[in-house]
Design a protein around this motif. Structure first.
Motif, PDB file in Angstrom:
ATOM      1  N   UNK A 103      29.605   9.962  59.529  1.00 31.07           N
ATOM      2  CA  UNK A 103      30.871  10.823  58.386  1.00 31.07           C
ATOM      3  C   UNK A 103      30.845  10.545  57.041  1.00 31.07           C
ATOM      4  N   UNK A 104      30.525  11.101  56.104  1.00 32.11           N
ATOM      5  CA  UNK A 104      30.527  10.210  54.624  1.00 32.11           C
ATOM      6  C   UNK A 104      32.215   9.549  54.562  1.00 32.11           C
ATOM      7  N   UNK A 105      33.174  10.743  55.411  1.00 37.29           N
ATOM      8  CA  UNK A 105      34.224   9.817  54.699  1.00 37.29           C
ATOM      9  C   UNK A 105      35.058  10.152  56.418  1.00 37.29           C
ATOM     10  N   UNK A 106      36.107   8.879  56.281  1.00 40.87           N
ATOM     11  CA  UNK A 106      37.594   9.590  57.123  1.00 40.87           C
ATOM     12  C   UNK A 106      39.145   8.751  56.937  1.00 40.87           C
ATOM     13  N   UNK A 107      39.535   9.882  56.997  1.00 38.68           N
ATOM     14  CA  UNK A 107      41.140   9.749  56.196  1.00 38.68           C
ATOM     15  C   UNK A 107      41.504   9.809  57.753  1.00 38.68           C
ATOM     16  N   UNK A 108      42.746   8.393  57.677  1.00 38.75           N
ATOM     17  CA  UNK A 108      43.436   7.884  59.026  1.00 38.75           C
ATOM     18  C   UNK A 108      44.410   7.968  58.588  1.00 38.75           C
ATOM     19  N   UNK A 109      45.639   8.358  59.370  1.00 34.63           N
ATOM     20  CA  UNK A 109      46.796   7.549  59.593  1.00 34.63           C
ATOM     21  C   UNK A 109      47.744   6.452  60.792  1.00 34.63           C
ATOM     22  N   UNK A 110      48.835   6.327  60.377  1.00 32.59           N
ATOM     23  CA  UNK A 110      48.663   5.046  61.419  1.00 32.59           C
ATOM     24  C   UNK A 110      50.469   5.644  62.121  1.00 32.59           C
ATOM     25  N   UNK A 111      50.559   5.456  63.085  1.00 27.74           N
ATOM     26  CA  UNK A 111      51.630   5.194  63.713  1.00 27.74           C
ATOM     27  C   UNK A 111      52.332   4.824  63.798  1.00 27.74           C
ATOM     28  N   UNK A 112      54.112   4.823  64.012  1.00 28.37           N
ATOM     29  CA  UNK A 112      55.026   3.671  64.260  1.00 28.37           C
ATOM     30  C   UNK A 112      54.260   2.531  64.968  1.00 28.37           C
ATOM     31  N   UNK A 113      53.769   3.322  66.252  1.00 30.26           N
ATOM     32  CA  UNK A 113      53.186   2.257  67.602  1.00 30.26           C
ATOM     33  C   UNK A 113      51.930   2.069  67.405  1.00 30.26           C
ATOM     34  N   UNK A 114      51.267   1.890  66.641  1.00 30.20           N
ATOM     35  CA  UNK A 114      49.124   1.864  65.788  1.00 30.20           C
ATOM     36  C   UNK A 114      48.652   2.544  66.181  1.00 30.20           C
ATOM     37  N   UNK A 115      49.509   3.638  66.820  1.00 31.07           N
ATOM     38  CA  UNK A 115      48.219   4.758  66.752  1.00 31.07           C
ATOM     39  C   UNK A 115      47.854   5.160  66.045  1.00 31.07           C
ATOM     40  N   UNK A 116      46.443   5.492  66.143  1.00 26.42           N
ATOM     41  CA  UNK A 116      45.483   6.440  64.792  1.00 26.42           C
ATOM     42  C   UNK A 116      44.644   7.839  66.095  1.00 26.42           C
ATOM     43  N   UNK A 117      44.505   7.734  64.691  1.00 28.00           N
ATOM     44  CA  UNK A 117      43.885  10.095  65.147  1.00 28.00           C
ATOM     45  C   UNK A 117      44.478   9.852  66.614  1.00 28.00           C
ATOM     46  N   UNK A 118      43.800  10.519  67.785  1.00 27.10           N
ATOM     47  CA  UNK A 118      44.878  10.979  68.815  1.00 27.10           C
ATOM     48  C   UNK A 118      44.995  10.155  69.408  1.00 27.10           C
ATOM     49  N   UNK A 119      44.790   8.085  69.560  1.00 29.69           N
ATOM     50  CA  UNK A 119      44.232   7.303  69.893  1.00 29.69           C
ATOM     51  C   UNK A 119      45.360   6.498  70.282  1.00 29.69           C
ATOM     52  N   UNK A 120      46.264   7.035  71.623  1.00 30.25           N
ATOM     53  CA  UNK A 120      47.636   5.593  71.450  1.00 30.25           C
ATOM     54  C   UNK A 120      47.327   4.310  72.337  1.00 30.25           C
ATOM     55  N   UNK A 121      48.536   3.523  71.641  1.00 33.22           N
ATOM     56  CA  UNK A 121      48.302   2.577  72.755  1.00 33.22           C
ATOM     57  C   UNK A 121      47.989   1.997  74.041  1.00 33.22           C
ATOM     58  N   UNK A 122      47.208   1.676  74.425  1.00 29.41           N
ATOM     59  CA  UNK A 122      46.992   1.399  75.782  1.00 29.41           C
ATOM     60  C   UNK A 122      46.420   2.818  76.983  1.00 29.41           C
ATOM     61  N   UNK A 123      45.749   3.340  76.190  1.00 32.60           N
ATOM     62  CA  UNK A 123      45.528   4.407  76.157  1.00 32.60           C
ATOM     63  C   UNK A 123      44.009   4.602  76.909  1.00 32.60           C
ATOM     64  N   UNK A 124      43.579   5.242  77.976  1.00 33.53           N
ATOM     65  CA  UNK A 124      42.322   5.149  77.904  1.00 33.53           C
ATOM     66  C   UNK A 124      41.107   5.669  77.690  1.00 33.53           C
TER      67      UNK A 124
END
Ligand code: 6PG
Length: 245
Positions: free
Chosen positions: A139-160
């Motif tokens: 991708x030329x550009x990917x825009x991301x946010x951050x959740x209070x638990x440190x997730x980004x995209x739908x990739x969550x902490x300690x998740x497989x």
């Protein structure tokens, strides 16, 4: 090796959005010049709404006919649902700008299962980017946010899903409301430009963990292959960051 990472602290969210509009303009123009198209993947969440609205004002200025919009992640719900990222991005950006329908690449959620929706989106990426086996989209550009638990995209902490090598994956993280479909870390890290937009006091602590302490949180695993990761942060979210990064 020290990572090349850009941390921009802006006085407020409006200033951060404006700086990002400038960045978007430069990246899109360069991409169109180089390859005839600009391919971007957008996140949902509340933070980027103002940015989307600013971009929507530039309907005659930016190269929309050559811009392709993909989605970083999506909830496994109807595209018409107000919680869907497609709905959010359509309302605030896509319905206003002169972008051809074929340039919009939603994560289709009407399949039988969330896993099938992920496979379908992966196949779409393979086709669009003409990928051979094992190759990653760029991708030329990917825009991301951050959740209070440190997730980004739908990739969550300690998740497989953080270990995933496929391009797109389904996730059913117990602490969030819907099943979701998300681009994976290899895809995100392969982008030419990766940008986090983060705003507000409630993100200050997690930002400190990610930027200063390199905690093992999903957003901290986004390093970019060439260190091309930028954080656009407003003053409130930067509360615990010092000048030097
Ligand atoms: C989503 C996202 C998610 C989001 C963060 C931050 O669709 O929800 O892709 O990763 O960027 O949760 O969300 P806010 O901007 O609402 O704080």
């Amino acid at each position: 090796m020290r990572e090349k990472r850009q941390v921009l602290i802006l006085k407020d969210i409006a200033t951060a959005e404006q700086a990002l509009v400038t960045k978007w303009t430069a990246v899109s123009e360069a991409a169109v010049k180089e390859s005839g198209r600009f391919v971007v993947a957008l996140s949902g969440g509340l933070t980027p709404i103002g940015l989307f609205q600013r971009l929507a004002l530039l309907t005659d200025v930016l190269p929309w006919s050559k811009t392709h919009i993909f989605f970083v992640d999506e909830r496994f719900i109807s595209q018409e649902h107000t919680d869907s990222n497609f709905y959010l991005i359509k309302q605030n950006l896509l319905q206003t700008v002169k972008i051809p329908e074929r340039n919009i690449h939603p994560i289709v959620t009407d399949s039988e299962s969330c896993s099938l929706a992920a496979v379908t989106y992966e196949q779409h990426l393979v086709q669009f980017f003409k990928l051979s086996r094992g190759e990653l989209p760029k991708f030329d550009l990917i825009l991301l946010g951050i959740g209070e638990d440190g997730h980004t995209a739908s990739l969550f902490p300690a998740d497989k899903t953080l270990e995933e090598e496929r391009l797109v994956v389904a996730t059913d993280f117990p602490l969030v409301k819907y099943k979701r479909i998300t681009l994976t870390l290899p895809v995100i890290n392969n982008a030419k430009n990766i940008i986090f937009l983060v705003s507000g006091k409630r993100k200050a602590l997690v930002l400190k963990k990610i930027i200063k302490e390199a905690a093992a949180l999903p957003a901290a695993l986004v390093k970019g292959k060439n260190g091309n990761v930028s954080f656009y942060i407003d003053n409130e979210a930067a509360l615990y960051l010092s000048e030097k990064q």
